[in-house]
Design a protein around this motif. Structure first.
Motif, PDB file in Angstrom:
ATOM      1  N   LYS A 181      11.494  -5.749  -6.820  1.00 12.68           N
ATOM      2  CA  LYS A 181      10.057  -5.919  -7.051  1.00 12.68           C
ATOM      3  C   LYS A 181       9.269  -5.532  -5.792  1.00 12.68           C
ATOM      4  O   LYS A 181       8.188  -4.950  -5.882  1.00 12.68           O
ATOM      5  N   GLY A 182       9.837  -5.848  -4.626  1.00 12.15           N
ATOM      6  CA  GLY A 182       9.196  -5.440  -3.375  1.00 12.15           C
ATOM      7  C   GLY A 182       9.159  -3.932  -3.238  1.00 12.15           C
ATOM      8  O   GLY A 182       8.172  -3.354  -2.763  1.00 12.15           O
TER       9      GLY A 182
ATOM     10  N   GLN B 101       9.027  -1.850  -5.725  1.00 16.20           N
ATOM     11  CA  GLN B 101       7.993  -1.385  -6.647  1.00 16.20           C
ATOM     12  C   GLN B 101       6.608  -1.535  -6.019  1.00 16.20           C
ATOM     13  O   GLN B 101       5.743  -0.663  -6.172  1.00 16.20           O
ATOM     14  N   ARG B 102       6.392  -2.650  -5.289  1.00 17.95           N
ATOM     15  CA  ARG B 102       5.116  -2.834  -4.615  1.00 17.95           C
ATOM     16  C   ARG B 102       4.883  -1.745  -3.570  1.00 17.95           C
ATOM     17  O   ARG B 102       3.768  -1.254  -3.401  1.00 17.95           O
TER      18      ARG B 102
ATOM     19  N   GLN C 241       3.825   1.367  -5.317  1.00 20.03           N
ATOM     20  CA  GLN C 241       2.427   1.249  -5.743  1.00 20.03           C
ATOM     21  C   GLN C 241       1.480   1.431  -4.551  1.00 20.03           C
ATOM     22  O   GLN C 241       0.416   2.049  -4.684  1.00 20.03           O
ATOM     23  N   THR C 242       1.893   0.893  -3.390  1.00 21.00           N
ATOM     24  CA  THR C 242       1.066   1.041  -2.187  1.00 21.00           C
ATOM     25  C   THR C 242       0.942   2.506  -1.803  1.00 21.00           C
ATOM     26  O   THR C 242      -0.147   2.984  -1.447  1.00 21.00           O
TER      27      THR C 242
ATOM     28  N   THR D  82       1.179  -3.852   4.499  1.00 21.11           N
ATOM     29  CA  THR D  82       2.418  -3.504   3.798  1.00 21.11           C
ATOM     30  C   THR D  82       3.633  -3.787   4.673  1.00 21.11           C
ATOM     31  O   THR D  82       4.639  -4.357   4.222  1.00 21.11           O
TER      32      THR D  82
END
Length: 652
Positions: free
Chosen positions: A426-427, A429-430, A433-434, A506
């Motif tokens: 999930k990290g 994926q973040r 997205q960033t 980030t």
């Protein structure tokens, strides 16, 4: 030909040896990357840039000053006094002496003088382009058998010619006196015959990479490229003043327009030589110069100290950057073998400071270039290997703890490990997205920096200038263009601040959530570019309200505006675009590399647990494998550390 300034010669040799070691280290890094399958087009580009920099790197000293300040005499005293003659000819006044570059051309070892005719100015072709094309130059071999023959051969750079005023205007050389532009086109004016000169000599200092760039003050107004690229690229700039005249209005204008304003954010040293102090002595000096010192009734040394303080105050610099010297006395001392007169000339003090300052400044700028290229590649791989080694050691400790555990306990560890892996995904994926968000945020900002966008702004302004029938219209068009450029710069600065904030956040997320030990990369700093556009804007304001605007013809005003100001703004935005692109390309790359490495290690950990959950023999085998990996990684890290030390060794 023997060299002068022993300290500089020694330091140049040290610097050259350092560059050889750095080149070897970069080559070793390229070999290491290839052997470990880490060579990519991007790493090849960065290493090639570093090697190219090291190969082309020269130590440039620019000597600048207005007419009759003794620039040529000072160069002769500093570097060529052993010849017994003035190698660089000195005119009186030297307004007609063209910019001259002393170097050693290793690709063409026969000494030569190359002269670029002044008529080439009509082509609006940059000097850099002409330097790459031998065709337009007049090439003359130089005879080194006698110093006087060599000096006589260089007198050609003093040559002038008389041309109709219309021709001087066409070549952009009539700006010294705006009233000339109102004279009849048939009037004749005297101009320099040559636009630029290059002298290649096998002088020891030149062969070690020193380049001496002589620039008369008037040439900076005629050749904006000198201000835009050559002066900023110099390791040091030596401004020459005359002690008997002090800082004149023309000296101050040259300082503010071409030297001080362009200093922002640049790795170079600016020194001031307060020449001709012998005119204040009242004893050892040419008879024609006997005036100020003995007639004033003031102690000569006190008078020199006063002039030094006044010069520093006028230029708003530290007093220890102003060096009172006498080039005349230094040359006389060399011919007479008079050590006392040489000390009194104070030239050895300037020599030592040049030796210290030139090389240290040059090394700092070299380190910046190396860090941006090979250094960045090296640090990414050191971080990657260091992170992998830390993960391997962590897994080893975990495996050692499992030696005495029952099989069912080991199996129970699979669940938490899978959940941790899911959380990590999930990290990831973040992070993706960033990256997508950053691309969206930067699209408008990046579009502003496109060359065609800046060129379109300039084209609109040029059209408005050409169709302006009054001085007020010209001034309005000039202001409009630089208002647009300032706004574009401000937009880039504001947008990049938001991007920097998101990049920092980030990195911090991955430090907090996954204990990453990873520093945020060097940030993009638009402030230096904003400062330079503001300084340029001030020059535009001075240009718009100068007397020449009202007295000069429209064509000449536009040409001066383009050469002196617009071309510098375009070069500034080009530098900004390259810096911005490099930052955007590399800002998240270390984090991406770490994420990929972490993901691989988590997968390996899960596989370890699955294997040893089936058999204790698998556990022992896996510990042996991991220990072997730890040793290999430690050796890789040691090799990279050795390369790092070679890249950042301080030779001085």
């Amino acid at each position: 030909m023997s060299g002068q300034i022993p300290a500089l010669s020694e330091r140049l040799a040290t610097y050259r040896d350092w560059k050889v070691r750095v080149t070897h280290a970069v080559t070793e890094l390229a070999t290491w990357l290839a052997a470990h399958r880490q060579a990519t087009p991007r790493t090849h580009e960065q290493l090639s840039a570093t090697l190219g920099f090291l190969d082309r790197d020269r130590l440039t000293l620019a000597v600048v000053g207005e007419a009759s300040r003794g620039k040529a005499e000072l160069i002769n005293a500093l570097f060529f006094s052993d010849l017994g003659v003035g190698l660089l000819p000195a005119a009186a006044p030297d307004t007609t002496l063209c910019p001259t570059e002393f170097l050693w051309d290793a690709e063409h070892p026969d000494p030569y003088l190359r002269l670029l005719p002044v008529e080439t100015r009509a082509a609006d072709t940059p000097l850099a382009a002409f330097k790459a094309d031998p065709q337009p130059w007049v090439h003359r071999p130089l005879d080194l058998r006698g110093p006087q023959q060599l000096a006589d051969a260089l007198n050609v750079i003093l040559q002038t010619k008389r041309v109709p005023l219309a021709e001087a205007v066409r070549l952009g050389l009539s700006s010294a006196d705006p009233t000339l532009e109102r004279a009849p086109d048939t009037a004749a004016v005297e101009i320099a015959k040559w636009r630029y000169a290059i002298v290649s000599l096998p002088h020891p200092l030149l062969k070690q990479g020193l380049v001496i760039l002589y620039i008369p003050g008037a040439a900076l107004g005629h050749e904006p490229e000198l201000t835009i690229s050559r002066l900023p690229a110099a390791a040091a700039v030596l401004l020459v003043l005359a002690a008997d005249a002090g800082v004149t209005d023309t000296d101050l204008a040259l300082w503010q327009r071409h030297l001080k304003g362009g200093q922002a954010g640049r790795q170079r040293a600016i020194l001031v030589a307060l020449n001709k102090v012998d005119r204040l002595w009242g004893d050892e000096r040419p008879a024609a110069d006997q005036a100020a010192g003995q007639d004033s009734g003031q102690d000569p040394d006190a008078l020199v100290a006063t002039r030094r303080r006044e010069a520093a105050a006028a230029l708003t610099i530290a007093e220890d950057l102003v060096f009172p010297v006498s080039a005349w006395a230094a040359l006389a001392a060399a011919m007479r073998k008079d050590a006392a007169l040489l000390r009194r000339s104070a030239l050895p003090v300037l020599e030592r400071h040049l030796a210290d300052t030139l090389l240290e400044t040059k090394r700092q700028s070299a380190i910046e270039a190396i860090d941006a290229g090979a250094g960045a590649v090296l640090e990414r791989n050191r971080n990657r290997i260091g992170s992998r080694l830390a993960h391997v050691k962590s897994q080893l400790r975990e495996l050692e703890q499992l030696r005495d555990q029952r099989q069912d306990v080991i199996a129970q560890l699979l669940g938490p490990t899978r959940r941790e892996q899911e959380r990590y995904l999930k990290g990831v994926q973040r992070l993706q997205q960033t990256r997508e968000t950053l691309l969206t945020q930067t699209s408008q900002c990046r579009r502003l920096l496109e060359r065609d966008v800046i060129d379109a702004m300039v084209a609109r302004a040029q059209d408005e200038l050409m169709h302006s029938w009054s001085t007020a219209g010209l001034r309005r068009a000039m202001k409009g263009l630089f208002d647009e450029l300032r706004l574009a710069m401000q937009t880039v600065a504001v947008d990049s601040e938001g991007i920097r904030k998101q990049v920092r956040e980030t990195y911090q997320v991955f430090r907090d959530d996954f204990a990453y030990d990873l520093a945020t990369p060097q940030v993009f700093a638009p402030m230096r570019y904003r400062l330079e556009i503001e300084l340029l804007y001030q020059e535009v304001e001075a240009f718009r309200h100068s007397p020449g605007m009202a007295l000069s013809g429209q064509g000449m005003v536009i040409r001066r505006f383009n050469q002196q100001l617009v071309s510098r703004a375009q070069a500034l935005f080009e530098q900004l675009r390259l810096a911005y692109d490099g930052w955007m390309r590399d800002s998240l790359q270390p984090l991406v590399d770490e994420v990929q490495e972490h993901q691989l290690m988590m997968q390996k950990r899960l596989e370890n647990l699955q294997r040893i959950g089936r058999s204790k023999d698998a556990l022992r085998s896996r510990i042996d494998v991991m220990q072997g990996q730890s040793e290999v990684l430690a050796e890789e890290l040691k090799a990279l550390r050795t390369i790092h030390n070679a890249l950042h060794d301080d030779p001085f």
